[in-house]
Design a protein around this motif. Sequence first.
Motif, PDB file in Angstrom:
ATOM      1  N   GLN A  91       0.836  -1.188   0.000  1.00 54.26           N
ATOM      2  CA  GLN A  91       0.000   0.000   0.000  1.00 54.26           C
ATOM      3  C   GLN A  91       0.877   1.246   0.000  1.00 54.26           C
ATOM      4  O   GLN A  91       1.987   1.233   0.532  1.00 54.26           O
ATOM      5  N   ALA A  92       0.342   2.289  -0.554  1.00 56.92           N
ATOM      6  CA  ALA A  92       1.009   3.585  -0.458  1.00 56.92           C
ATOM      7  C   ALA A  92       0.836   4.116   0.962  1.00 56.92           C
ATOM      8  O   ALA A  92      -0.266   4.126   1.499  1.00 56.92           O
ATOM      9  N   ASP A  93       1.921   4.493   1.605  1.00 54.04           N
ATOM     10  CA  ASP A  93       1.890   5.117   2.935  1.00 54.04           C
ATOM     11  C   ASP A  93       1.284   4.206   4.007  1.00 54.04           C
ATOM     12  O   ASP A  93       0.616   4.683   4.930  1.00 54.04           O
ATOM     13  N   ALA A  94       1.508   2.902   3.900  1.00 55.25           N
ATOM     14  CA  ALA A  94       1.023   1.968   4.928  1.00 55.25           C
ATOM     15  C   ALA A  94       1.914   0.734   4.922  1.00 55.25           C
ATOM     16  O   ALA A  94       2.646   0.480   3.958  1.00 55.25           O
ATOM     17  N   GLN A  95       1.853  -0.011   6.019  1.00 51.73           N
ATOM     18  CA  GLN A  95       2.692  -1.194   6.144  1.00 51.73           C
ATOM     19  C   GLN A  95       2.279  -2.278   5.151  1.00 51.73           C
ATOM     20  O   GLN A  95       1.100  -2.462   4.854  1.00 51.73           O
ATOM     21  N   THR A  96       3.274  -3.017   4.674  1.00 49.97           N
ATOM     22  CA  THR A  96       3.021  -4.184   3.826  1.00 49.97           C
ATOM     23  C   THR A  96       2.529  -5.337   4.686  1.00 49.97           C
ATOM     24  O   THR A  96       2.978  -5.534   5.808  1.00 49.97           O
ATOM     25  N   ILE A  97       1.589  -6.118   4.139  1.00 51.57           N
ATOM     26  CA  ILE A  97       1.066  -7.297   4.816  1.00 51.57           C
ATOM     27  C   ILE A  97       1.619  -8.532   4.113  1.00 51.57           C
ATOM     28  O   ILE A  97       1.503  -8.674   2.893  1.00 51.57           O
ATOM     29  N   SER A  98       2.232  -9.429   4.880  1.00 51.82           N
ATOM     30  CA  SER A  98       2.757 -10.693   4.366  1.00 51.82           C
ATOM     31  C   SER A  98       1.762 -11.815   4.678  1.00 51.82           C
ATOM     32  O   SER A  98       1.248 -11.912   5.795  1.00 51.82           O
ATOM     33  N   ILE A  99       1.500 -12.655   3.670  1.00 49.85           N
ATOM     34  CA  ILE A  99       0.580 -13.786   3.807  1.00 49.85           C
ATOM     35  C   ILE A  99       1.328 -15.040   3.371  1.00 49.85           C
ATOM     36  O   ILE A  99       1.791 -15.123   2.227  1.00 49.85           O
TER      37      ILE A  99
ATOM     38  N   TYR B 208      -3.212 -27.677   7.213  1.00 51.74           N
ATOM     39  CA  TYR B 208      -2.981 -26.422   6.516  1.00 51.74           C
ATOM     40  C   TYR B 208      -2.631 -25.344   7.543  1.00 51.74           C
ATOM     41  O   TYR B 208      -3.102 -25.389   8.684  1.00 51.74           O
ATOM     42  N   GLN B 209      -1.816 -24.385   7.117  1.00 53.95           N
ATOM     43  CA  GLN B 209      -1.485 -23.277   8.013  1.00 53.95           C
ATOM     44  C   GLN B 209      -1.489 -21.967   7.245  1.00 53.95           C
ATOM     45  O   GLN B 209      -1.269 -21.927   6.032  1.00 53.95           O
ATOM     46  N   LEU B 210      -1.755 -20.894   7.995  1.00 56.00           N
ATOM     47  CA  LEU B 210      -1.796 -19.550   7.435  1.00 56.00           C
ATOM     48  C   LEU B 210      -1.101 -18.631   8.420  1.00 56.00           C
ATOM     49  O   LEU B 210      -1.431 -18.630   9.615  1.00 56.00           O
ATOM     50  N   GLN B 211      -0.129 -17.871   7.932  1.00 54.02           N
ATOM     51  CA  GLN B 211       0.581 -16.900   8.761  1.00 54.02           C
ATOM     52  C   GLN B 211       0.447 -15.528   8.137  1.00 54.02           C
ATOM     53  O   GLN B 211       0.682 -15.345   6.953  1.00 54.02           O
ATOM     54  N   ILE B 212       0.046 -14.546   8.976  1.00 58.24           N
ATOM     55  CA  ILE B 212      -0.178 -13.184   8.503  1.00 58.24           C
ATOM     56  C   ILE B 212       0.600 -12.234   9.415  1.00 58.24           C
ATOM     57  O   ILE B 212       0.578 -12.379  10.646  1.00 58.24           O
ATOM     58  N   ALA B 213       1.244 -11.244   8.815  1.00 59.52           N
ATOM     59  CA  ALA B 213       2.031 -10.308   9.611  1.00 59.52           C
ATOM     60  C   ALA B 213       2.224  -9.006   8.849  1.00 59.52           C
ATOM     61  O   ALA B 213       2.213  -8.984   7.613  1.00 59.52           O
ATOM     62  N   HIS B 214       2.406  -7.917   9.583  1.00 62.71           N
ATOM     63  CA  HIS B 214       2.920  -6.690   8.999  1.00 62.71           C
ATOM     64  C   HIS B 214       4.432  -6.816   8.871  1.00 62.71           C
ATOM     65  O   HIS B 214       5.101  -7.323   9.779  1.00 62.71           O
ATOM     66  N   VAL B 215       4.959  -6.353   7.772  1.00 61.82           N
ATOM     67  CA  VAL B 215       6.418  -6.412   7.581  1.00 61.82           C
ATOM     68  C   VAL B 215       6.918  -5.038   7.135  1.00 61.82           C
ATOM     69  O   VAL B 215       6.149  -4.191   6.697  1.00 61.82           O
TER      70      VAL B 215
END
Length: 289
Positions: free
Chosen positions: A219-227, A282-289
Amino acid sequence: MHSIRTLAFNQRLSELEVLEIDNPSCTAKIALQGAQILQFQPKQSAQPLLWLSSANSGKRGKALRGGIPLCFPWFGSHPQGLQPAHGFARNQLWTLQEVSYDAEQATHHVDFTLQDSPATRQIWAHAFRLKLRISCGQTLNLYLQVENTGQKAFDFSFAWHSYFQVKQIQHTKIQGLQQAEFMDQLNHHQRDVEDQAVTFQQETDRIYPKALGHYRIEQADAQTISIRAPECDSVVVWNPWQAKSERLGDIVAGDWQRFVCVEVGQIAPQQVRLAAGAASYYQLQIAHV
């Protein structure tokens, strides 16, 4: 300090119970219906990871728009068109098995189960057990086990229908799908290949049956989200845009600009055939990076 307590989804309207988590790493809310995480925000981040509609009624048995609903045992329309879209798991009351706290990792683990019942067998005539662990720490982790407890094999598909909060959809792009084939749900399921990052200028609904399992929301001017979802072959990218959001009825005017769905799972034709007594994970990991 850390805490967990039960509250109503909405003090005036809700028929649903919600767990509220607060620990040194994050805050989160999880509905017992659907074992659905509704909100998650790392304390080191300035914004939530997930979007939740303020137009939800909180009525028992009605799907909640936002967070991460689990679509099971099918995704999208029923194969014969006889049952509701996205299966029944997100509308069922799951059993809360255990809540534990790892002080070293500053992480809460919340364990749920759902198994077949007379109500589910009227919809889908198979014996099964789902186990879901939601781990709320500096990152959000979901672990799903699908078990066939019957005497016959069955086929299923599923998806984590994740709603991610963004500042503005027009300034958002999805990385990690380059060179992946997709089906355009808005153009008669026409097949094409993604040649660049996914951007948004109109309603978007694309199914990528076979993808790589690691994506980024930039995103512009926001944290990236990793999936990250290494066991999940498929992914759907969806935003309803203005006209469809108005038809849906559970999205506040203008809120279509503030979320994007990146939905990982096993979606037809990548559905899973599970033998009697077998299980898949199954697994799902989400984080701000």
